[in-house]
Design a protein around this motif. Structure first.
Motif, PDB file in Angstrom:
ATOM      1  N   ARG A  18       0.845  -1.199   0.000  1.00  0.00           N
ATOM      2  CA  ARG A  18       0.000   0.000   0.000  1.00  0.00           C
ATOM      3  C   ARG A  18       0.871   1.235   0.000  1.00  0.00           C
ATOM      4  NH1 ARG A  18      -2.280   3.068   4.343  1.00  0.00           N
ATOM      5  NH2 ARG A  18      -1.593   1.432   5.761  1.00  0.00           N
ATOM      6  N   HIS A  22      -1.359   8.052  -0.472  1.00  0.00           N
ATOM      7  CA  HIS A  22      -2.482   8.112  -1.407  1.00  0.00           C
ATOM      8  C   HIS A  22      -3.444   6.930  -1.303  1.00  0.00           C
ATOM      9  CE1 HIS A  22       0.395  10.925  -3.376  1.00  0.00           C
ATOM     10  NE2 HIS A  22      -0.719  11.624  -3.406  1.00  0.00           N
ATOM     11  N   HIS A  24      -3.240   3.872  -2.526  1.00  0.00           N
ATOM     12  CA  HIS A  24      -3.275   2.899  -3.621  1.00  0.00           C
ATOM     13  C   HIS A  24      -2.730   1.564  -3.118  1.00  0.00           C
ATOM     14  CE1 HIS A  24      -4.126   6.231  -6.204  1.00  0.00           C
ATOM     15  NE2 HIS A  24      -2.912   6.753  -6.107  1.00  0.00           N
ATOM     16  N   TYR A  26      -1.271  -2.339  -4.386  1.00  0.00           N
ATOM     17  CA  TYR A  26      -0.675  -3.081  -5.493  1.00  0.00           C
ATOM     18  C   TYR A  26      -0.492  -4.523  -5.036  1.00  0.00           C
ATOM     19  CZ  TYR A  26       0.481   1.709  -6.740  1.00  0.00           C
ATOM     20  OH  TYR A  26       0.412   3.044  -7.008  1.00  0.00           O
ATOM     21  N   GLY A  46      -6.669   1.298  -7.149  1.00  0.00           N
ATOM     22  CA  GLY A  46      -6.427   2.723  -6.981  1.00  0.00           C
ATOM     23  C   GLY A  46      -7.436   3.387  -6.064  1.00  0.00           C
ATOM     24  N   ASN A  47      -6.985   4.411  -5.399  1.00  0.00           N
ATOM     25  CA  ASN A  47      -7.868   5.227  -4.573  1.00  0.00           C
ATOM     26  C   ASN A  47      -8.366   6.367  -5.460  1.00  0.00           C
ATOM     27  OD1 ASN A  47      -9.120   6.885  -2.748  1.00  0.00           O
ATOM     28  ND2 ASN A  47      -7.321   7.225  -1.478  1.00  0.00           N
ATOM     29  N   ALA A  54      -2.700   5.823  -9.485  1.00  0.00           N
ATOM     30  CA  ALA A  54      -1.947   4.646  -9.044  1.00  0.00           C
ATOM     31  C   ALA A  54      -0.908   4.216 -10.067  1.00  0.00           C
ATOM     32  CB  ALA A  54      -2.913   3.496  -8.766  1.00  0.00           C
TER      33      ALA A  54
END
Length: 76
Positions: A18, A22, A24, A26, A46-47, A54
């Motif tokens: 993370r 932000h 995001h 992965y 993604g956020n 992201a």
């Protein structure tokens, strides 16, 4: 910067990273070929409210994940 990332979960099959500022996420799968284990890029979560997409942080996330996976002995 690696201090902006954290490991959310780690197993012998996956690593979830993370981006703290932000939000995001992965996901990287740990794959194996004869004589070699490596990370395979998986889904990116993604956020939508983040100011940075992201995809712009994907390479940094992968570099962080690879360092952490090597430290843990998950990849070669």
């Amino acid at each position: 910067m690696s201090d902006e990332f954290t490991i959310e979960s780690k197993t012998v099959e996956t690593l979830r990273v993370r981006h703290v500022p932000h939000g995001h996420r992965y996901i990287f799968a740990i794959r194996e070929r004869p004589g070699r284990r490596f990370l395979w890029v998986g889904p990116i979560i993604g956020n939508a409210k983040a100011s940075v997409p992201a995809s712009m942080l994907r390479d940094e996330a992968r570099a962080f994940a690879e360092r952490e996976a090597r430290k843990a002995g998950l990849i070669d």
